[in-house]
Design an enzyme around this catalytic site. Structure first.
Site, PDB file in Angstrom:
ATOM      1  N   VAL A 154       0.866  -1.172   0.000  1.00  0.00           N
ATOM      2  CA  VAL A 154       0.000   0.000   0.000  1.00  0.00           C
ATOM      3  C   VAL A 154       0.907   1.227   0.000  1.00  0.00           C
ATOM      4  CG1 VAL A 154      -2.174   0.909   0.895  1.00  0.00           C
ATOM      5  CG2 VAL A 154      -1.447  -1.369   1.570  1.00  0.00           C
ATOM      6  N   ALA A 155       2.013   1.105  -0.763  1.00  0.00           N
ATOM      7  CA  ALA A 155       2.991   2.190  -0.893  1.00  0.00           C
ATOM      8  C   ALA A 155       3.427   2.669   0.489  1.00  0.00           C
ATOM      9  CB  ALA A 155       2.430   3.313  -1.748  1.00  0.00           C
ATOM     10  N   CYS A 156       3.416   3.980   0.718  1.00  0.00           N
ATOM     11  CA  CYS A 156       3.961   4.528   1.967  1.00  0.00           C
ATOM     12  C   CYS A 156       3.136   4.181   3.197  1.00  0.00           C
ATOM     13  CB  CYS A 156       4.101   6.050   1.852  1.00  0.00           C
ATOM     14  SG  CYS A 156       5.353   6.577   0.651  1.00  0.00           S
ATOM     15  N   SER A 157       1.930   3.669   3.004  1.00  0.00           N
ATOM     16  CA  SER A 157       1.098   3.273   4.141  1.00  0.00           C
ATOM     17  C   SER A 157       1.218   1.789   4.474  1.00  0.00           C
ATOM     18  CB  SER A 157      -0.375   3.611   3.859  1.00  0.00           C
ATOM     19  OG  SER A 157      -0.573   5.003   3.760  1.00  0.00           O
ATOM     20  N   PHE A 359       1.047   7.694   5.390  1.00  0.00           N
ATOM     21  CA  PHE A 359       0.174   8.124   4.299  1.00  0.00           C
ATOM     22  C   PHE A 359       0.996   8.255   3.025  1.00  0.00           C
ATOM     23  CE2 PHE A 359       1.572  11.625   7.005  1.00  0.00           C
ATOM     24  CZ  PHE A 359       2.220  12.474   6.127  1.00  0.00           C
TER      25      PHE A 359
END
Length: 374
Positions: A154-157, A359
């Site tokens: 979820v990428a940076c999350s 986020f």
């Protein structure tokens, strides 16, 4: 139902540092060479000359002073401008698994646990070095953990989403504990030839052990509540993927196959989204700003973190309330909030409450409300 808790955390930090001064020198040499090679087209107005970068520009834009990387030789070579990592045989541990192993062992040591105490491994990161087998299963194998493992992105999350998944499984009783590990080789998906973003990322791996609170052998952070949210946006994107070779011009040296972002839109849209997400999460849990001892935010940009800190607390954060580590590590994608948590949580006292929040691309945002015990 069991109470899930974070009982240990660990950080793998590469030995190699690139300072802003080194980065600027390499980028400007690349820009000068490119401008010279394209002098006629620039003079004819067909393309724009590449501007120089500067230490002042980088610090003002991001608050970053340096970054750790697995390799600096390729990044600082104006003819290469990307990390150069050794090709490994399939019989060797992958580089992501190797990083993760270090962070996981540190988390286990802090918690006073061994591989025999762990039932699951979640490898949560922005990119995986291969499609399959899952990097998480390789990490599980290297650690000697029985049970299961899976990758998630979820990428940076990714870290906070991984924590929610692990906490839910522990709470439901389907597992006793899980390692959530975030090996981030951000230097490999950053476009070091782009002045607007060449300074953003660094490499690192973080890990947390999540287990039943009753199994903790020392101080721990009870996971009181988790919340995740996503909203689709193209403003942070990387188009690289397994379908690349199937499309016309797919294997060309395309800019969209590395990290891309529309920074102004990200600022405008993500800041209110994250601030409201944390505020709503706190309100639903009956927590007010004065109840918070600490906020561990995703480490993307100092201005963004300062804004979110002010919105959540309703005032300027006091010293240490909203710690930043990006001046040393730069943006490390999903690992950033966990670095901040790992480095700035030991001083918290019994009963203190804090929020871990990450986020980024998606858009995605995840928050974890924790309470110190012991």
């Amino acid at each position: 139902m069991y109470k899930p808790a974070i009982t240990g955390s660990g950080i793998f930090t590469p030995q190699t540092i690139i300072t802003n001064a080194e980065l600027v020198e390499a980028f400007n040499a690349y820009a000068d060479a490119w401008n010279a090679q394209n002098a006629d087209a620039i003079a004819a107005g067909e393309v724009e000359a590449k501007d120089h970068s500067s230490e002042e520009f980088i610090l003002k834009a991001s608050g970053i002073e340096q970054r750790y990387v697995l390799d600096k030789s390729g990044v600082l070579d104006p003819n290469v401008m990307h990390p150069l990592l050794r090709q490994r045989d399939d019989s060797e541990p992958g580089v992501m698994a190797e990083m993760a192993l270090d962070a996981c062992n540190k988390a286990l040591a802090q918690a006073g646990k061994t591989a025999a105490d762990v039932d699951a491994v979640i490898c949560a990161a922005s990119n995986m070095e291969r499609a399959y087998p899952a990097v998480a299963i390789e990490i599980q194998d290297l650690l000697g953990i029985k049970g299961f493992a899976f990758d998630m992105n979820v990428a940076c999350s990714s870290a906070t989403f991984g924590i929610q998944a692990a906490a839910d499984m522990v709470r439901a009783g389907s597992i006793r504990s899980a390692l959530v590990v975030n090996p981030e080789i951000c230097s490999a998906h950053l476009e070091w030839r782009d002045r607007d973003c060449h300074f953003i990322f660094g490499d690192v791996a973080t890990a947390v052990l999540i287990e039943r609170a009753e199994a903790a052998t020392g101080p721990y952070f009870e996971i009181k509540s988790t919340r995740c949210a996503t909203e689709f946006s193209n403003n942070i994107r990387n188009n690289n993927g397994f379908l690349r070779r199937s499309r016309p011009d797919g294997l060309a040296d395309r800019r969209d196959m590395q990290f891309m972002q529309n920074g102004r839109k990200v600022f405008k849209e993500v800041l209110p989204m994250v601030s409201q997400h944390i505020a709503d999460h706190m309100a639903d849990e009956g927590i007010v700003a004065d109840d918070l001892k600490r906020i561990w935010l995703h480490q993307a940009n100092k201005t963004m973190n300062d804004f979110i800190g002010r919105k959540v607390l309703g005032r300027e954060p006091h010293e240490g309330e909203q710690p930043n580590i990006l001046q040393d590590y730069a943006n490390t994608s999903s690992a950033g909030s966990i670095i901040a948590f790992s480095k700035y949580s030991n001083d918290m006292e019994d009963g203190d409450t804090g929020v871990i929040c990450s986020f980024g691309a998606g858009y995605s945002v995840g928050s974890v409300i924790v309470k110190r015990h012991g």
